[in-house]
Enzyme design. Structure first.
Site, PDB file in Angstrom:
ATOM      1  N   HIS A  29      12.519  32.689  67.914  1.00  0.00           N
ATOM      2  CA  HIS A  29      11.672  33.871  67.734  1.00  0.00           C
ATOM      3  C   HIS A  29      10.883  34.118  69.027  1.00  0.00           C
ATOM      4  O   HIS A  29       9.792  33.567  69.205  1.00  0.00           O
ATOM      5  CB  HIS A  29      10.693  33.648  66.581  1.00  0.00           C
ATOM      6  CG  HIS A  29      11.357  33.415  65.255  1.00  0.00           C
ATOM      7  ND1 HIS A  29      12.067  32.274  64.974  1.00  0.00           N
ATOM      8  CD2 HIS A  29      11.402  34.178  64.138  1.00  0.00           C
ATOM      9  CE1 HIS A  29      12.531  32.349  63.733  1.00  0.00           C
ATOM     10  NE2 HIS A  29      12.141  33.486  63.206  1.00  0.00           N
ATOM     11  N   GLY A 117       5.486  26.131  59.247  1.00  0.00           N
ATOM     12  CA  GLY A 117       6.770  26.803  59.086  1.00  0.00           C
ATOM     13  C   GLY A 117       6.680  27.725  57.902  1.00  0.00           C
ATOM     14  O   GLY A 117       6.635  28.951  58.061  1.00  0.00           O
ATOM     15  N   ASN A 188       0.526  42.616  64.785  1.00  0.00           N
ATOM     16  CA  ASN A 188       1.561  43.344  65.529  1.00  0.00           C
ATOM     17  C   ASN A 188       2.358  44.314  64.657  1.00  0.00           C
ATOM     18  O   ASN A 188       3.257  44.999  65.139  1.00  0.00           O
ATOM     19  CB  ASN A 188       2.499  42.375  66.257  1.00  0.00           C
ATOM     20  CG  ASN A 188       3.266  41.455  65.324  1.00  0.00           C
ATOM     21  OD1 ASN A 188       3.651  41.843  64.225  1.00  0.00           O
ATOM     22  ND2 ASN A 188       3.510  40.224  65.763  1.00  0.00           N
ATOM     23  N   HIS A 264      11.782  40.067  66.630  1.00  0.00           N
ATOM     24  CA  HIS A 264      11.054  39.057  65.852  1.00  0.00           C
ATOM     25  C   HIS A 264      11.803  37.733  65.792  1.00  0.00           C
ATOM     26  O   HIS A 264      11.289  36.698  66.213  1.00  0.00           O
ATOM     27  CB  HIS A 264      10.798  39.559  64.429  1.00  0.00           C
ATOM     28  CG  HIS A 264      10.277  38.504  63.502  1.00  0.00           C
ATOM     29  ND1 HIS A 264       8.940  38.201  63.418  1.00  0.00           N
ATOM     30  CD2 HIS A 264      10.900  37.667  62.648  1.00  0.00           C
ATOM     31  CE1 HIS A 264       8.766  37.217  62.551  1.00  0.00           C
ATOM     32  NE2 HIS A 264       9.954  36.885  62.057  1.00  0.00           N
ATOM     33  N   ARG A 359      -5.778   8.892  32.885  1.00  0.00           N
ATOM     34  CA  ARG A 359      -6.701   9.706  33.687  1.00  0.00           C
ATOM     35  C   ARG A 359      -8.082   9.048  33.732  1.00  0.00           C
ATOM     36  O   ARG A 359      -8.795   9.127  34.741  1.00  0.00           O
ATOM     37  CB  ARG A 359      -6.793  11.135  33.153  1.00  0.00           C
ATOM     38  CG  ARG A 359      -7.332  11.255  31.738  1.00  0.00           C
ATOM     39  CD  ARG A 359      -7.623  12.697  31.342  1.00  0.00           C
ATOM     40  NE  ARG A 359      -7.998  12.808  29.937  1.00  0.00           N
ATOM     41  CZ  ARG A 359      -8.624  13.845  29.424  1.00  0.00           C
ATOM     42  NH1 ARG A 359      -8.972  14.865  30.185  1.00  0.00           N
ATOM     43  NH2 ARG A 359      -8.928  13.875  28.136  1.00  0.00           N
ATOM     44  N   SER A 386     -11.538  17.326  33.296  1.00  0.00           N
ATOM     45  CA  SER A 386     -10.241  16.959  32.730  1.00  0.00           C
ATOM     46  C   SER A 386      -9.489  15.970  33.608  1.00  0.00           C
ATOM     47  O   SER A 386      -8.800  15.082  33.119  1.00  0.00           O
ATOM     48  CB  SER A 386      -9.373  18.207  32.542  1.00  0.00           C
ATOM     49  OG  SER A 386      -9.907  19.042  31.543  1.00  0.00           O
ATOM     50  N   GLU A 418      -4.848  25.654  43.337  1.00  0.00           N
ATOM     51  CA  GLU A 418      -3.974  24.492  43.500  1.00  0.00           C
ATOM     52  C   GLU A 418      -3.154  24.566  44.792  1.00  0.00           C
ATOM     53  O   GLU A 418      -2.971  23.547  45.473  1.00  0.00           O
ATOM     54  CB  GLU A 418      -2.987  24.359  42.325  1.00  0.00           C
ATOM     55  CG  GLU A 418      -3.628  24.117  40.981  1.00  0.00           C
ATOM     56  CD  GLU A 418      -3.950  25.410  40.258  1.00  0.00           C
ATOM     57  OE1 GLU A 418      -4.285  25.334  39.061  1.00  0.00           O
ATOM     58  OE2 GLU A 418      -3.874  26.499  40.877  1.00  0.00           O
ATOM     59  N   PHE A 444       0.668  21.988  37.207  1.00  0.00           N
ATOM     60  CA  PHE A 444       0.250  22.915  38.256  1.00  0.00           C
ATOM     61  C   PHE A 444       0.422  22.336  39.654  1.00  0.00           C
ATOM     62  O   PHE A 444       0.204  23.038  40.642  1.00  0.00           O
ATOM     63  CB  PHE A 444      -1.179  23.393  37.993  1.00  0.00           C
ATOM     64  CG  PHE A 444      -1.292  24.037  36.635  1.00  0.00           C
ATOM     65  CD1 PHE A 444      -0.395  25.015  36.251  1.00  0.00           C
ATOM     66  CD2 PHE A 444      -2.245  23.627  35.717  1.00  0.00           C
ATOM     67  CE1 PHE A 444      -0.452  25.591  34.990  1.00  0.00           C
ATOM     68  CE2 PHE A 444      -2.309  24.194  34.453  1.00  0.00           C
ATOM     69  CZ  PHE A 444      -1.414  25.184  34.088  1.00  0.00           C
ATOM     70  N   HIS A 468      -2.563  15.052  32.574  1.00  0.00           N
ATOM     71  CA  HIS A 468      -1.901  15.819  31.507  1.00  0.00           C
ATOM     72  C   HIS A 468      -0.408  15.912  31.823  1.00  0.00           C
ATOM     73  O   HIS A 468       0.157  16.975  32.018  1.00  0.00           O
ATOM     74  CB  HIS A 468      -2.530  17.205  31.355  1.00  0.00           C
ATOM     75  CG  HIS A 468      -3.980  17.142  30.949  1.00  0.00           C
ATOM     76  ND1 HIS A 468      -4.955  16.546  31.727  1.00  0.00           N
ATOM     77  CD2 HIS A 468      -4.622  17.584  29.833  1.00  0.00           C
ATOM     78  CE1 HIS A 468      -6.129  16.638  31.119  1.00  0.00           C
ATOM     79  NE2 HIS A 468      -5.957  17.250  29.961  1.00  0.00           N
ATOM     80  N   ASP A 476      -1.959  22.434  24.020  1.00  0.00           N
ATOM     81  CA  ASP A 476      -1.796  23.534  24.972  1.00  0.00           C
ATOM     82  C   ASP A 476      -0.361  24.055  25.012  1.00  0.00           C
ATOM     83  O   ASP A 476      -0.119  25.175  25.474  1.00  0.00           O
ATOM     84  CB  ASP A 476      -2.228  23.106  26.381  1.00  0.00           C
ATOM     85  CG  ASP A 476      -3.735  23.199  26.561  1.00  0.00           C
ATOM     86  OD1 ASP A 476      -4.356  24.007  25.854  1.00  0.00           O
ATOM     87  OD2 ASP A 476      -4.282  22.467  27.397  1.00  0.00           O
ATOM     88  N   HIS A 480       1.900  24.250  29.441  1.00  0.00           N
ATOM     89  CA  HIS A 480       1.154  23.204  30.143  1.00  0.00           C
ATOM     90  C   HIS A 480       1.862  21.847  30.111  1.00  0.00           C
ATOM     91  O   HIS A 480       1.346  20.880  30.672  1.00  0.00           O
ATOM     92  CB  HIS A 480      -0.245  23.046  29.524  1.00  0.00           C
ATOM     93  CG  HIS A 480      -1.210  24.110  29.934  1.00  0.00           C
ATOM     94  ND1 HIS A 480      -0.920  25.451  29.856  1.00  0.00           N
ATOM     95  CD2 HIS A 480      -2.472  24.026  30.438  1.00  0.00           C
ATOM     96  CE1 HIS A 480      -1.960  26.149  30.279  1.00  0.00           C
ATOM     97  NE2 HIS A 480      -2.919  25.313  30.640  1.00  0.00           N
TER      98      HIS A 480
END
Length: 684
Positions: A29, A117, A188, A264, A359, A386, A418, A444, A468, A476, A480
């Protein structure tokens, strides 16, 4: 400010090197380097503090090229200023095993801070680097001793500005008032699809102002060197906000295709290369030419940086004599060593101890070790209660004027971000004096997969606390309940996925994560309580897999992880009592660590002549490597109390036993080879 023909020659040298390298590679590029050469000259020659002879100087300014496709710009600068990037290295751009790959990689090239990247990732890394500087300054700086006062500069383009991760990170940086962070936006107007009017017409300046950034606009980024310098000085003078400098440039400046998408992502044609060289006063028939006066100019700046590095070392030496404890702590951190004997603080459990969710076991580890590992920073993406990622007396990392924390705080409130959290942690780790951990639900972490992949590729030590972790979270429901996530991350090279079954395994997971200097770890943790296993240990778990129940006359091995291990233990009792069948049970808290053991140990855990049934309340994909038959969940979960959900899918002693008996019956009278015995092992 006084810019001369020599400054213009230096700028054009950067441009021509980018043209030559991409042409020789027939790949790359050239457009962004040609457009961003003027600001790079001003920034590196007038503002950046660095020492090419010591790229790891602790208080160096950090530079991140978030639009990493323009990496020939960075490689040219590193070469010209005297880093160990030779002209031959530039000629080997994008070639196999060169130190100038197709996008900047931190571990390949001296002077590259972070691997970039995927667009937007570098921007978020830069926010992490800026947080790390502010936290280190809050921890160590004393009156008369500004040990940490560096800036982080990040280039980003329209692509980065479009990516959601950059929006999350910019919002976080504005909230945190990171005055040490200066973003330079290459405005640009071109992306891969062409003119950005096809997809991106928002007012980026207003957006950054809304995030709480200071903004400046340099309208002629191609020629106005004085304006560029004034903008950077203004940015440095604003210490209570990050600054975004909007720099309007012409992509591919000097090319026939300048200002178009054609420059580009493709090298210039031969005639265009010659035309560019002629325009900039170079011999059109020569390639990879650097005038000596350009080297002299840039080496002078590098020598000034080396002198500042030396001054810093003397300041630090004085600091260590006056502030002995802090000096010794920082010396240790900079050496990469962990505190002596820290592992003695890890909690140890007996089988008779109470059942606890992993946890909560993770929280217990943090409570025990946060004092002995002061470089450990924790945090959560708005799930603190949590994830259980905050120790009781933790101080939040916040601007002091909010009255809810201070700069030396070690707990980060990432907000519902996240994507940014995972990438910010990569920057935090890359700064060199912190070990970041951050929590969200395992489901997540999939949001953040791009950044987790770069954690692994960048070889940084970050800890993703992923709670979880299965259908065990219950009510849930499927949105989830991650069933595919661990298969994804177990497939990721240089990433350790831990799914501990009890307290000792959780302590082992933290030991492994904290001692793995160049590897990220994902800790998959339960919401529901897990019984402590009988007779296991941290040492056993650190092998990655070990027998929980051993029996010489067993006719089946049950291999499992996390919350299902204790159910397998119950199933072994059920098989014995109801069917007179003896079963072995193996816990494999970490595939990657088990894979690293020698074959003799692996065969001890998974011997020949006994069929193996894997049990995990997640997809069965990947379990073929350790088992002959797989019991898992190859569909989405269900909403309901977790015990009911487990019962529905038959993750019960009875359900496991039913499948164990079928496994025994199927392999009866057949020679069974251990899954560990593979053809390729002879040649690997």
């Amino acid at each position: 400010m006084g810019y001369t023909d020599l400054d213009q020659l230096a700028i054009n040298t950067i441009r021509v090197l980018a043209v030559d390298a991409t042409f020789k590679a027939n790949s790359g590029h050239p457009g962004a380097p040609m457009g961003m050469a003027p600001v790079s000259h001003v920034l590196f020659n007038k503002f950046m503090n660095f020492n090419p002879q010591n790229p790891d100087w602790a208080n160096r300014d950090r530079f991140v090229l978030s639009n990493g496709h323009g990496c020939m710009l960075q490689y040219a600068l590193l070469h010209l200023f005297g880093y160990k990037v030779s002209m031959d290295d530039l000629k080997a751009f994008r070639q196999l095993d060169s130190i100038t790959p197709g996008h900047p990689e931190a571990h390949d090239t001296p002077g590259v801070e972070v691997t970039t990247g995927p667009l937007g990732q570098g921007f978020a890394n830069a926010v992490g680097l800026a947080i790390a500087q502010a936290q280190a300054a809050g921890t160590y700086n004393k009156s008369g001793y500004n040990l940490f006062n560096n800036h982080t500069y990040v280039y980003f383009g329209d692509g980065c500005a479009m990516e959601g991760i950059a929006s999350e990170a910019a919002s976080m940086a504005g909230h945190l008032k990171l005055g040490n962070l200066i973003g330079i936006y290459d405005d640009n107007g071109i992306s891969i699809d062409g003119d950005t009017k096809c997809a991106f017409t928002e007012d980026v300046t207003k957006r950054f102002e809304a995030y709480g950034w200071h903004t400046v606009w340099v309208k002629d980024g191609d020629n106005d060197l004085e304006g560029i310098e004034a903008a950077i000085r203004e940015a440095q003078s604003v210490t209570d906000k990050p600054t975004m400098i909007r720099l309007t440039t012409t992509i591919g400046f000097g090319s026939k295709l300048q200002g178009t998408g054609g420059v580009h992502g493709n090298p210039l044609k031969a005639d265009d290369c010659e035309g560019v060289k002629q325009l900039f006063g170079f011999d059109p028939k020569q390639s990879f030419v650097v005038p000596q006066q350009v080297y002299d100019l840039y080496h002078k700046r590098a020598a000034e940086g080396a002198a500042k590095d030396q001054e810093w070392s003397q300041l630090f030496q004085k600091y260590t004599s006056e502030h002995k404890a802090e000096g010794a702590d920082l010396t240790r951190r900079l050496s990469g060593k962990l505190p002596e004997g820290w592992e003695k603080s890890l909690p140890v459990y007996k089988g008779s101890d109470a059942a606890v969710a992993s946890r909560k076991l993770s929280e217990a580890v943090l409570e025990k070790i946060h004092d002995v590992i002061p470089e450990l920073l924790s945090g959560s993406a708005d799930l603190t209660g949590s994830n259980n990622t905050r120790w009781k007396n933790a101080v939040d990392f916040q601007p002091p004027e909010y009255g809810i924390g201070d700069w030396s705080g070690r707990y980060l409130r990432y907000g519902v971000r996240e994507h940014a959290m995972a990438a910010v942690m990569n920057g935090l780790a890359a700064y060199g004096v912190h070990i970041p951990a951050g929590g969200t639900f395992l489901n997540f972490v999939s949001y953040a997969a791009g950044a987790v992949r770069l954690s692994a590729l960048s070889r940084v030590r970050v800890i993703h606390v992923a709670t979880h972790d299965s259908i065990g979270l219950g009510e849930d429901g499927p949105t989830h309940q991650p069933i595919e996530t661990l298969a994804h991350f177990r497939a990721l090279p240089n990433c350790m996925v831990w799914r501990p079954a009890d307290g000792n395994e959780t302590s082992a997971a933290y030991y492994s994560a904290i001692t793995s200097k160049h590897t990220p770890s994902i800790l998959a943790l339960t919401r529901q309580n897990l019984p402590q296993l009988e007779g296991n240990s941290i040492e056993a778990a650190l092998k990655g897999a070990y027998p929980v129940i051993e029996a010489s006359d067993a006719t089946v091995t049950l291999i499992s992880t996390g919350s299902e291990v204790s159910i397998c233990v119950e199933a072994a009792s059920y098989l014995k009592e109801k069917h007179g069948v003896t079963a072995r049970v193996v816990s494999v808290p970490c595939f990657e660590v088990f894979d690293a053991q020698d074959k003799a140990y692996k065969l001890k855990v998974l011997p020949d002549n006994i069929p193996v049934l894997s049990v995990e309340a997640l997809t069965t994909m990947g379990w073929e490597r350790y088992s002959h038959e797989q019991f898992g969940l190859n569909r989405f979960g269900a909403s309901g109390p977790y015990k009911d959900v487990y019962k529905k899918f038959e993750f019960t002693p009875e359900g496991i036993s039913k499948r164990a008996l079928a496994t025994i019956d199927f392999y009866k009278g057949v020679p069974v080879r251990s899954p560990v015995n593979r053809a390729f092992q002879q040649i690997l």
